[in-house]
Design a protein around this motif. Sequence first.
Motif, PDB file in Angstrom:
ATOM      1  N   ASN A 113      29.778  19.170  29.784  1.00  0.00           N
ATOM      2  CA  ASN A 113      29.084  20.161  28.971  1.00  0.00           C
ATOM      3  C   ASN A 113      29.399  21.576  29.453  1.00  0.00           C
ATOM      4  O   ASN A 113      29.680  22.477  28.650  1.00  0.00           O
ATOM      5  CB  ASN A 113      27.571  19.916  29.039  1.00  0.00           C
ATOM      6  N   ARG A 164      27.682  27.320  22.162  1.00  0.00           N
ATOM      7  CA  ARG A 164      27.258  26.050  22.723  1.00  0.00           C
ATOM      8  C   ARG A 164      27.161  24.975  21.647  1.00  0.00           C
ATOM      9  O   ARG A 164      26.559  23.937  21.844  1.00  0.00           O
ATOM     10  CB  ARG A 164      25.938  26.198  23.465  1.00  0.00           C
ATOM     11  N   ARG A 166      28.670  21.978  19.071  1.00  0.00           N
ATOM     12  CA  ARG A 166      29.608  20.886  19.350  1.00  0.00           C
ATOM     13  C   ARG A 166      31.034  21.291  19.034  1.00  0.00           C
ATOM     14  O   ARG A 166      31.308  21.888  18.007  1.00  0.00           O
ATOM     15  CB  ARG A 166      29.234  19.656  18.507  1.00  0.00           C
ATOM     16  N   GLY A 170      32.866  16.324  21.634  1.00  0.00           N
ATOM     17  CA  GLY A 170      31.569  15.810  22.044  1.00  0.00           C
ATOM     18  C   GLY A 170      30.920  14.914  21.021  1.00  0.00           C
ATOM     19  O   GLY A 170      31.299  14.878  19.855  1.00  0.00           O
TER      20      GLY A 170
END
Length: 216
Positions: A113, A164, A166, A170
Amino acid sequence: MLLVDPWADSGRTQLEVGAAHPVLLDLSGAVKDVARLQQLATDLLLLARLDAGERPPAQARVDLGELAGEQVALARPTGDGGRVPVRTGPLADAEVTGSGRQLARILANLIDNAQRHAATEVVVSVRATGDGRAVLEVADDGDGVPEDQRERIFERFVRLDGARSRDDGGTGLGLAIARDLARQHGGTLTTTARRGRGAVFTLELPLGPGRISSIP
């Protein structure tokens, strides 16, 4: 609730086009879509097991500092320029009790992440507190997480707007899985602002007795 994943539609479309017109088949794109679907299925199965009350398997003594060092080594960029470097800060001896595999999954998800959203680097550190806690921090220098979204970001399939959100790699479940696994180990997972710029994800676990020389 029925979840419709756009990756499934994309992958099916590519394969149908490829079947009718082989010269137009985007093979690499189809492979990526299949890999994403496999990861999504794996993540959903893990969450289902956690929801059913599955406890961490194979309880063991795990040195969180050593585990963090191993995960950082695995996460270093391969030279393709797609990801920022990951380095270690201080890594204290901090022994906890739990599943080495599941604890590694927490770290891998947090590092993944952070790499997706960092500007130039990710820093991983481990320390032990005086009140019997092991604290692992994964810090990035990206745009950070707005204060009013710092709980919501751990919900399943929640993606924030902007930097932040996707990206292509992810599943939208990494942080939710990491928090659920942290709770299964009697710990917590939170995020705060990093001094200067970025975000810090903090994993706290009960500190166990003694020291170990290897990780199961």
